[in-house]
Scaffold this motif. Structure first.
Motif, PDB file in Angstrom:
ATOM      1  N   ASP A  57      11.856  -6.396  -6.278  1.00 37.66           N
ATOM      2  CA  ASP A  57      13.207  -5.504  -6.860  1.00 37.66           C
ATOM      3  C   ASP A  57      12.548  -4.240  -6.829  1.00 37.66           C
ATOM      4  O   ASP A  57      13.079  -2.544  -6.857  1.00 37.66           O
ATOM      5  N   ALA A  58      10.775  -3.746  -6.654  1.00 40.39           N
ATOM      6  CA  ALA A  58      10.824  -2.387  -6.706  1.00 40.39           C
ATOM      7  C   ALA A  58      10.997  -1.706  -4.838  1.00 40.39           C
ATOM      8  O   ALA A  58      11.199  -0.301  -5.034  1.00 40.39           O
ATOM      9  N   ALA A  59      11.171  -1.751  -3.678  1.00 45.84           N
ATOM     10  CA  ALA A  59      12.585  -1.403  -2.570  1.00 45.84           C
ATOM     11  C   ALA A  59      13.603  -0.939  -3.512  1.00 45.84           C
ATOM     12  O   ALA A  59      13.502   0.608  -2.912  1.00 45.84           O
ATOM     13  N   ASP A  60      14.192  -0.898  -4.856  1.00 44.28           N
ATOM     14  CA  ASP A  60      15.298  -0.038  -5.304  1.00 44.28           C
ATOM     15  C   ASP A  60      14.477   0.951  -5.880  1.00 44.28           C
ATOM     16  O   ASP A  60      14.369   2.106  -5.709  1.00 44.28           O
ATOM     17  N   THR A  61      13.016   1.394  -6.442  1.00 50.18           N
ATOM     18  CA  THR A  61      12.702   2.630  -7.470  1.00 50.18           C
ATOM     19  C   THR A  61      12.347   2.875  -5.812  1.00 50.18           C
ATOM     20  O   THR A  61      11.956   4.391  -5.711  1.00 50.18           O
ATOM     21  N   ALA A  62      11.546   2.968  -5.045  1.00 52.95           N
ATOM     22  CA  ALA A  62      11.038   2.984  -3.540  1.00 52.95           C
ATOM     23  C   ALA A  62      12.269   3.793  -2.965  1.00 52.95           C
ATOM     24  O   ALA A  62      12.069   5.274  -2.388  1.00 52.95           O
ATOM     25  N   LYS A  63      13.504   3.158  -2.742  1.00 47.09           N
ATOM     26  CA  LYS A  63      14.580   4.177  -2.182  1.00 47.09           C
ATOM     27  C   LYS A  63      15.138   5.324  -3.723  1.00 47.09           C
ATOM     28  O   LYS A  63      15.476   5.900  -2.898  1.00 47.09           O
ATOM     29  N   ALA A  64      14.877   5.247  -4.249  1.00 47.61           N
ATOM     30  CA  ALA A  64      14.912   5.962  -4.836  1.00 47.61           C
ATOM     31  C   ALA A  64      14.135   7.578  -4.612  1.00 47.61           C
ATOM     32  O   ALA A  64      14.895   8.591  -5.535  1.00 47.61           O
ATOM     33  N   ASP A 123     -10.789  11.743   1.576  1.00 51.20           N
ATOM     34  CA  ASP A 123     -11.539  11.905   2.002  1.00 51.20           C
ATOM     35  C   ASP A 123     -11.581  12.460   4.001  1.00 51.20           C
ATOM     36  O   ASP A 123     -12.312  13.328   4.533  1.00 51.20           O
ATOM     37  N   GLY A 124     -10.372  12.606   3.704  1.00 58.19           N
ATOM     38  CA  GLY A 124     -10.228  13.798   4.783  1.00 58.19           C
ATOM     39  C   GLY A 124      -9.220  13.043   5.888  1.00 58.19           C
ATOM     40  O   GLY A 124      -9.250  13.965   7.181  1.00 58.19           O
ATOM     41  N   PHE A 125      -8.908  11.675   5.819  1.00 54.77           N
ATOM     42  CA  PHE A 125      -8.383  10.515   7.225  1.00 54.77           C
ATOM     43  C   PHE A 125      -6.763  11.213   7.161  1.00 54.77           C
ATOM     44  O   PHE A 125      -5.933  10.988   6.540  1.00 54.77           O
ATOM     45  N   ARG A 126      -5.924  11.633   8.579  1.00 59.46           N
ATOM     46  CA  ARG A 126      -5.113  12.330   8.235  1.00 59.46           C
ATOM     47  C   ARG A 126      -3.989  11.580   9.831  1.00 59.46           C
ATOM     48  O   ARG A 126      -4.287  11.564  10.740  1.00 59.46           O
ATOM     49  N   PRO A 127      -3.430  10.143   8.870  1.00 58.00           N
ATOM     50  CA  PRO A 127      -3.231   9.413  10.471  1.00 58.00           C
ATOM     51  C   PRO A 127      -0.992  10.384   9.796  1.00 58.00           C
ATOM     52  O   PRO A 127      -0.509  10.854   9.398  1.00 58.00           O
ATOM     53  N   GLY A 128      -0.736  10.007  11.115  1.00 56.09           N
ATOM     54  CA  GLY A 128       0.678  11.039  11.452  1.00 56.09           C
ATOM     55  C   GLY A 128       1.606   9.289  10.594  1.00 56.09           C
ATOM     56  O   GLY A 128       3.033  10.277  10.376  1.00 56.09           O
ATOM     57  N   LEU A 129       1.494   8.523  10.845  1.00 56.78           N
ATOM     58  CA  LEU A 129       2.038   7.059  10.078  1.00 56.78           C
ATOM     59  C   LEU A 129       1.651   6.047   8.569  1.00 56.78           C
ATOM     60  O   LEU A 129       0.594   5.895   9.257  1.00 56.78           O
ATOM     61  N   LEU A 130       2.084   6.403   8.073  1.00 57.24           N
ATOM     62  CA  LEU A 130       1.578   5.510   6.779  1.00 57.24           C
ATOM     63  C   LEU A 130       2.949   3.909   6.830  1.00 57.24           C
ATOM     64  O   LEU A 130       3.920   4.431   6.359  1.00 57.24           O
ATOM     65  N   ILE A 131       1.973   2.915   7.029  1.00 59.76           N
ATOM     66  CA  ILE A 131       3.304   1.698   7.196  1.00 59.76           C
ATOM     67  C   ILE A 131       2.241   0.852   5.231  1.00 59.76           C
ATOM     68  O   ILE A 131       0.787   0.762   5.709  1.00 59.76           O
ATOM     69  N   SER A 132       2.928   0.917   4.780  1.00 67.68           N
ATOM     70  CA  SER A 132       2.301  -0.463   3.634  1.00 67.68           C
ATOM     71  C   SER A 132       3.816  -1.230   3.077  1.00 67.68           C
ATOM     72  O   SER A 132       4.231  -0.839   2.693  1.00 67.68           O
ATOM     73  N   ASP A 133       3.190  -2.277   2.926  1.00 67.12           N
ATOM     74  CA  ASP A 133       3.612  -3.502   2.443  1.00 67.12           C
ATOM     75  C   ASP A 133       3.769  -2.869   0.506  1.00 67.12           C
ATOM     76  O   ASP A 133       3.228  -2.156   0.281  1.00 67.12           O
ATOM     77  N   ILE A 134       4.859  -3.013   0.026  1.00 67.32           N
ATOM     78  CA  ILE A 134       4.936  -2.825  -1.453  1.00 67.32           C
ATOM     79  C   ILE A 134       4.264  -4.087  -2.276  1.00 67.32           C
ATOM     80  O   ILE A 134       3.626  -3.560  -3.534  1.00 67.32           O
ATOM     81  N   VAL A 159       4.945   1.387  -3.491  1.00 69.54           N
ATOM     82  CA  VAL A 159       5.525   2.757  -3.994  1.00 69.54           C
ATOM     83  C   VAL A 159       5.211   3.494  -4.967  1.00 69.54           C
ATOM     84  O   VAL A 159       4.381   5.001  -4.529  1.00 69.54           O
ATOM     85  N   GLU A 160       3.789   3.384  -5.598  1.00 74.37           N
ATOM     86  CA  GLU A 160       2.515   4.230  -5.829  1.00 74.37           C
ATOM     87  C   GLU A 160       1.934   5.320  -5.283  1.00 74.37           C
ATOM     88  O   GLU A 160       1.263   5.990  -5.285  1.00 74.37           O
ATOM     89  N   LEU A 161       1.190   4.476  -3.637  1.00 73.71           N
ATOM     90  CA  LEU A 161       0.560   5.046  -2.848  1.00 73.71           C
ATOM     91  C   LEU A 161       1.300   5.838  -2.111  1.00 73.71           C
ATOM     92  O   LEU A 161       0.529   6.552  -1.760  1.00 73.71           O
ATOM     93  N   ALA A 162       2.692   5.193  -1.666  1.00 69.66           N
ATOM     94  CA  ALA A 162       3.189   5.993  -0.559  1.00 69.66           C
ATOM     95  C   ALA A 162       3.625   7.882  -1.801  1.00 69.66           C
ATOM     96  O   ALA A 162       3.581   8.767  -1.412  1.00 69.66           O
ATOM     97  N   HIS A 163       3.718   7.544  -2.734  1.00 71.16           N
ATOM     98  CA  HIS A 163       3.271   8.853  -3.928  1.00 71.16           C
ATOM     99  C   HIS A 163       2.681   9.706  -3.826  1.00 71.16           C
ATOM    100  O   HIS A 163       2.504  11.473  -3.518  1.00 71.16           O
ATOM    101  N   ARG A 164       1.634   8.887  -4.246  1.00 65.30           N
ATOM    102  CA  ARG A 164       0.193   9.587  -4.390  1.00 65.30           C
ATOM    103  C   ARG A 164       0.263  10.730  -2.637  1.00 65.30           C
ATOM    104  O   ARG A 164      -0.437  11.451  -2.449  1.00 65.30           O
TER     105      ARG A 164
END
Length: 639
Positions: free
Chosen positions: A612-619, A569-580, A589-594
């Motif tokens: 365990d998804a932390a490894d996927t995020a780092k990859a 919708d146009g919201f433009r933050p400078g930083l995204l902090i999300s739980d996995i 992880v999917e939120l970060a990718h999109r």
């Protein structure tokens, strides 16, 4: 065999002109001949009869030798002068001729029976050996002996003052020779030369027929042919005995070799069974550990969320209350770190460790963990820590290092039940390849280890402790941690001389001493817009207040789908902090990718209590920070 047969025939031909040459009467020669033949034939019978599941023809041949042995005994007992001077032991002296004829003819007859039976051996399945031929052999020998006692037919006749064979002896001996020749011809006709026993029987029968004919042709007893016949008969029978003895000797050697091979295979099979049983036990332990590990991972995730709330609220309280509560805050933080260490040990149970390596000052590390290590020991134990000053930094996971040292000090304590000294030394050590490493050595004065125990020291689940007092995972954790840090670990130990475990780490190439404050680390600056996503309300609220306290503008949501919709919708933050880990179909992880696809310049940081998804995020290239964290940790992660 063919050469021996030709030799026998040739010798008979050479002897023929001198066959009737008389020699001194030696009747005891018959006793010696009969006794030797009986012994040889009995031994041959025993070897043939002892073979299991033999063909019927072999049983009949064995009966032939049994018959020959019995007739040889009867010959010795009835021959005048063979045992007693000038008279027989039993029976009429006239019985000798009939018994000799029956002996030779009967043996050839049994062989002929065996030849005829051999044609049925290949068509019939081998079954239990029949005793009928042997019974018939015994009955025939007994019958011939008693029949010989019922007649006074003379074996000898006086011709010109010399005792010569009577017509009965001559005709009977020739008939026995003819029967032996008939058996040889049947062997030839039925092509039994492929079976060694019949090949050698051809030699025996030819020798017997030749000797009987030549002896009878000589006309009487004690001639050259008569003596030669006895010698030739013993040799012919002995040849088959030697053949069978060699055959059974080879069978024994083959059997011994087979037994040795089976023993080796049995030992190998037993070793394989033990290996599989051990593997099954380890697999069962691994499954139990996996189940406990999954439980531990879930607990670690929830506890870290709780600790995140505590540490965030603690930072806010310290800001509001000022320096008056610094001492209390430090105590709380120290215990939070201990609780964090406990949650890390819970994650170790799952076997899926996430290393968070960073440059460490070992002097500071040992100052902070010395009290905890001393708490592991009893009053009878002494702990010495010697850290060489001015050491360069090493890049390792601080908490993993603390856990490894805890495991080593615990093992050292258990190795000294009566008390002793645990010495931790930290040194800079030059290596033969010209590099330098940092060695951390834990040495005790306990009972030590044998060479066999040293080889298995790092084997998972292997422990010498009593059941319930050790899992066998302490040293494997040390090995896994050091290996993951690019180092190596070694064990030096001798029985009753203590143990020294040395962890060697490479020096960090660029030791740093950053002093990152919330304001010094981009993008945590005043006015920075932060999108905070976490499904735990307490964690999200505490983290939001912590970020606002540092001057950030925070917009928060508990749903990753809502956060993604805001970006669209146009919201433009400078930083995204999300739980996995979040409920629904969209995780961190999917939120970060999109989100990166919508806003390429967006700075993204993922946080987790444990996943365990932390490894996927780092990859995928996204930085991951572990809960609990404070502003300083957040700044270091973003930098």
């Amino acid at each position: 065999m063919l050469l021996l047969t030709i030799a026998v025939l040739g010798l008979a031909a050479l002897m023929l002109p001198f066959a009737a040459h008389p020699f001194a009467p030696l009747p005891h020669i018959s006793g010696m001949y009969g006794t030797a033949t009986a012994i040889i034939d009995l031994a041959t019978f025993w070897l043939l009869a002892s073979a299991p599941r033999q063909p019927r023809s072999h049983a009949i041949i064995a009966a032939a030798y049994l018959f020959g042995a019995l007739m040889a005994m009867a010959h010795v007992l009835t021959y005048p002068g063979a045992v007693l001077d000038d008279r027989a032991v039993v029976g009429s002296p006239h019985a000798v001729s009939l018994l000799f004829i029956a002996w030779r003819a009967g043996f050839a007859g049994f062989v002929l029976w065996a030849v005829l039976a051999s044609s049925r051996d290949q068509m019939a399945a081998r079954s239990k050996t029949s005793s009928l031929p042997s019974v018939l052999a015994v009955l025939s020998a007994v019958a011939f002996f008693f029949a010989s006692q019922l007649t006074d037919a003379a074996a000898l006749a006086t011709v010109s003052g010399r005792e010569m064979f009577s017509a009965l002896s001559r005709q009977g001996s020739y008939a026995a020779a003819v029967l032996a020749v008939a058996a040889v011809l049947m062997i030839w006709r039925l092509r039994l030369w492929s079976r060694s026993i019949f090949v050698w029987l051809v030699f025996v029968l030819v020798a017997e027929a030749t000797a009987v004919w030549l002896s009878t042709f000589s006309g009487g007893r004690y001639t050259l042919a008569w003596y030669a016949t006895r010698v030739e008969g013993v040799i012919a029978n002995a040849v088959v005995l030697v053949l069978l003895a060699r055959h059974f000797r080879n069978l024994q050697m083959d059997l011994a070799s087979t037994v040795a091979m089976l023993q080796l295979r049995t030992e190998g099979l037993q070793a394989e069974i033990h290996r599989r049983e051990s593997a099954e036990v380890k697999l069962a332990q691994a499954k139990k550990l996996e189940a406990v590990g999954q439980l531990g991972a879930g607990l670690a995730h929830d506890l870290n969320n709780i600790l995140q709330v505590v540490i965030a609220r603690l930072a806010l309280l310290q800001r509001r209350a000022g320096s008056a509560v610094d001492a209390d805050v430090e105590v709380i933080r120290r215990n939070v770190r201990k609780a964090e260490a406990l949650t890390r040990q819970l994650t170790l149970l799952s076997g899926r460790r996430h290393h968070n390596a960073r440059p460490l000052d070992l002097t500071e590390i040992f100052l902070s963990i010395a009290e905890g290590l001393r708490a592991l020991l009893a009053k009878r134990h002494e702990l010495l820590i010697d850290v060489e000053p001015g050491l360069p930094h090493i890049a390792v996971d601080a908490l993993e290092l603390e856990i490894a040292l805890t495991n080593l000090v615990t093992n050292a304590r258990d190795a000294m039940p009566e008390g002793g000294q645990v010495a931790i030394g930290v040194r800079q050590v030059p290596r033969p390849d010209g590099t330098v490493s940092i060695d951390i050595q834990v040495r005790d004065t306990g009972y030590g280890m044998t060479a066999e125990l040293r080889e298995r020291a790092f084997e998972p689940f292997f422990t010498t402790k009593e059941p319930g007092k050790g899992t066998g995972l302490g040293l494997p954790q040390v090995h896994g941690f050091v290996s993951a840090s690019g180092g190596s670990v070694s064990v030096e130990s001798e029985p009753d001389r203590g143990t020294a475990v040395t962890m060697s780490f490479p020096i960090h190439a660029e030791p740093t001493n950053h002093d990152l404050s919330p304001r010094a680390a981009h993008p945590l600056r005043t006015g920075q817009v932060v999108l905070l996503v976490d499904d735990n309300d307490d964690v999200r609220e505490a983290s939001a207040q912590l970020l606002r306290a540092s001057g950030c503008i925070v917009r928060q949501t508990s749903d990753a789908s809502v956060a993604l919709a805001l970006l669209h919708d146009g919201f433009r933050p400078g930083l995204l902090i999300s739980d996995i880990v979040m409920p629904g179909g969209l995780d961190g992880v999917e939120l970060a990718h999109r989100a990166r696809a919508v806003q390429p310049d967006l700075v993204i940081l993922l946080v987790t209590g444990y996943s365990d998804a932390a490894d996927t995020a780092k990859a995928r290239g996204f930085p991951v920070m572990r809960k609990p964290y404070d502003l300083a940790s957040l700044a270091r992660a973003l930098s």
